[in-house]
Design an enzyme around this catalytic site. Structure first.
Site: not given
Ligand code: PGA
Length: 244
Positions: A67, A136, A138, A143
């Site tokens: 992404d 959340n 995701h 989302e």
């Molecule tokens: P992080 O992000 O590995 O920095 O905790 C996870 C995400 O938001 O997919």
């Protein structure tokens, strides 16, 4: 879905990097899709070290970025592009033909999505996906509320994503949209690894593993995946109510 528990982040990252190295030894034209972020950071470093140490031929590896934040230039140190350049492409000297990332500055983002979908199809699908989980639930920028059937798409970012996402940047940044590979691809991937570590991920891991499968909590899709692996350290596993 299988759950694999590790003592700590180091062991979890070591396992994941070893898994990729072995997969590449068995399939030199491996198609690997990875998320950027804090969780896979050590896996990336260990992957580079192990590939070099074992003198693995990675000249036919294909790498796909999961992404990107819409509007950010690849030079922004908080971008997924910059993360992969620094951690993977430059250390391994990958040829540009070996990787495909979303151009989040493109005028036509729909066409960027079509290009990604086309690229994945041309490569015969994704062999391994390594993803993290947001606060959340995701995965990538899928989302809460996103259909499990979506392919690559542009997402309006959730408030949680916009605020938690600030941690990647050196100063406050306006985050609005993301461009991401969707769950339609995730469901067709041969092996999906969702990694989580630390106490802050305990609640979302509990929902992922023990909660209902619902598009309102995207990571719950893992329960549907026969070839899905949830890799967690002791802290991330600490709220699970049953032994898994
Ligand atoms: P992080 O992000 O590995 O920095 O905790 C996870 C995400 O938001 O997919």
């Amino acid at each position: 879905m299988q759950i694999i528990r590790f003592k700590n982040y180091e062991q979890l990252s070591d396992y994941t990097a070893d898994f990729i190295v072995d997969a590449l030894k068995n399939k030199p034209d491996l198609v690997l899709c990875m998320a950027s972020g804090s969780t896979p950071a050590l896996t990336c470093d260990l992957l580079v070290q192990k590939l070099k140490k074992d003198k693995v031929d990675y000249s036919t590896l294909t790498f796909i970025g999961l992404d990107e934040w819409v509007g950010l230039p690849p030079t922004n140190t908080g971008s997924c592009h910059c993360f992969f350049c620094t951690k993977i492409f430059e250390p391994l000297q990958l040829k540009p033909s070996q990787y495909h990332l979303f151009n989040a500055q493109a005028d036509d983002l729909k066409s960027e999505c079509e290009k990604m979908d086309g690229f994945i199809a041309e490569k015969g699908g994704i062999d391994i996906m390594i993803v993290g989980i947001g606060m959340n639930g995701h995965i990538g920028f899928n989302e809460p509320g996103t259909s499990f059937a979506t392919l690559s798409h542009v997402a309006e970012l959730d408030e949680v994503t916009k605020s938690v996402g600030q941690k990647y940047f050196s100063g406050p940044v306006q985050l609005g949209k993301g461009i991401t590979i969707g769950f339609g691809h995730l469901m067709n991937t041969k092996k999906v690894f969702l990694m989580a570590n630390g106490i802050k991920k305990a609640e979302v891991i509990k929902k992922t593993i023990e909660g209902p499968v619902t598009e309102n909590f995207p990571a719950s899709i893992m329960q549907r995946l026969e070839n899905g692996f949830v890799l967690i350290d002791e802290e991330a596993a600490s709220l699970l109510s049953k032994p898994h």
